[in-house]
Design an enzyme around this catalytic site. Structure first.
Site, PDB file in Angstrom:
ATOM      1  N   ALA A  60       0.305  13.294 -43.306  1.00 27.08           N
ATOM      2  CA  ALA A  60      -0.328  14.759 -43.758  1.00 27.08           C
ATOM      3  C   ALA A  60       0.635  16.094 -44.517  1.00 27.08           C
ATOM      4  CB  ALA A  60      -1.495  15.327 -43.252  1.00 27.08           C
TER       5      ALA A  60
ATOM      6  N   ILE B  76       2.916  15.220 -39.673  1.00 22.14           N
ATOM      7  CA  ILE B  76       2.206  16.033 -40.725  1.00 22.14           C
ATOM      8  C   ILE B  76       3.479  16.400 -41.497  1.00 22.14           C
ATOM      9  CG2 ILE B  76       2.339  17.807 -38.944  1.00 22.14           C
ATOM     10  CD1 ILE B  76      -0.468  18.003 -40.870  1.00 22.14           C
ATOM     11  N   CYS B  77       3.729  16.574 -42.320  1.00 20.13           N
ATOM     12  CA  CYS B  77       4.367  17.625 -43.400  1.00 20.13           C
ATOM     13  C   CYS B  77       5.932  17.197 -42.577  1.00 20.13           C
ATOM     14  CB  CYS B  77       4.876  19.085 -42.578  1.00 20.13           C
ATOM     15  SG  CYS B  77       5.782  20.414 -43.310  1.00 20.13           S
ATOM     16  N   ASN B  78       7.045  17.801 -42.673  1.00 22.29           N
ATOM     17  CA  ASN B  78       8.458  16.941 -41.951  1.00 22.29           C
ATOM     18  C   ASN B  78       8.297  15.916 -41.069  1.00 22.29           C
ATOM     19  OD1 ASN B  78       9.220  18.539 -44.295  1.00 22.29           O
ATOM     20  ND2 ASN B  78      10.523  19.931 -42.369  1.00 22.29           N
TER      21      ASN B  78
END
Length: 203
Positions: free
Chosen positions: A161, A107-109
């Site tokens: 995500a 998720i994210c980074n």
């Protein structure tokens, strides 16, 4: 197969991205499960406490050197640590997880890190926007056609995500893990997405 979910936390991790998934893994509708299907475990570079962006300290269960060979899933929680040298220590861990066919969440980074090392080149995926994935991935990221502009994507045992999608991220991983029935997972998602008052108003 081990029933442990390994959450990779690097320094300055985003604590909110772990909440919905870890809570659902440990809990049922009413209370803590006596015998949950899976168990949450924290994996970090060392056994020293890892500080979140908000300043909370989390004590790891495993370091990269002591982590188990078998586990149910590997989950890369976002944050600022993925752009630092320590993140490179995660590359062989992810490679091995893919080779073993493990469930992987990013998720994210964490998703950007996956793009940087070519781990998203054979799956449909998302992240913090296509431009960020291209920026992080450079020549190693060759699957722009596989990018889907949505909150979370699950494909071939890999869930990705963006940083605002911790709930959608949890839902996709819970379904992949078959943590509960699809109906109960959907109920958990709707309850947290729309809120207590909203759901009561519909009754």
């Amino acid at each position: 197969m081990s029933n442990e979910i390994l959450y990779v936390l690097l320094p300055d991790y985003a604590a909110h991205e772990i909440v919905y998934l870890s809570q659902a893994i440990a809990s049922d509708e009413f209370a803590l499960k006596e015998n949950p299907k899976y168990v949450n475990k924290v994996l970090a570079p060392t056994m020293k406490p890892v500080k979140s962006i908000g300043g909370f300290l989390t004590l790891p269960d495993y370091s990269f050197e002591t982590m188990p060979d078998d586990y149910a899933a590997l989950v890369l929680i976002g944050g600022f640590g993925w752009s630092t040298p320590v993140a490179e220590q995660v590359v062989p861990i992810v490679k091995q997880a893919i080779e073993k066919g493990k469930i992987i969440g990013a998720i994210c980074n964490g998703a950007s890190f996956m793009a940087k090392h070519g781990f998203l080149n054979n799956v449909r995926h998302t992240g913090n926007g296509l431009e960020q994935l291209k920026l992080w991935g450079g020549d190693n990221y060759t699957n722009t056609a596989g990018y889907i502009h949505c909150q979370a994507v699950s494909d071939n045992s890999i869930v990705t995500a963006n940083g605002s999608a911790s709930l959608e991220f949890a839902k996709e991983l819970l379904l992949l893990l078959e943590n509960d029935t699809p109906e109960r997972i959907e109920m958990y998602y709707q309850f947290n997405k729309h809120g207590f008052c909203s759901l009561l108003d519909k009754q």
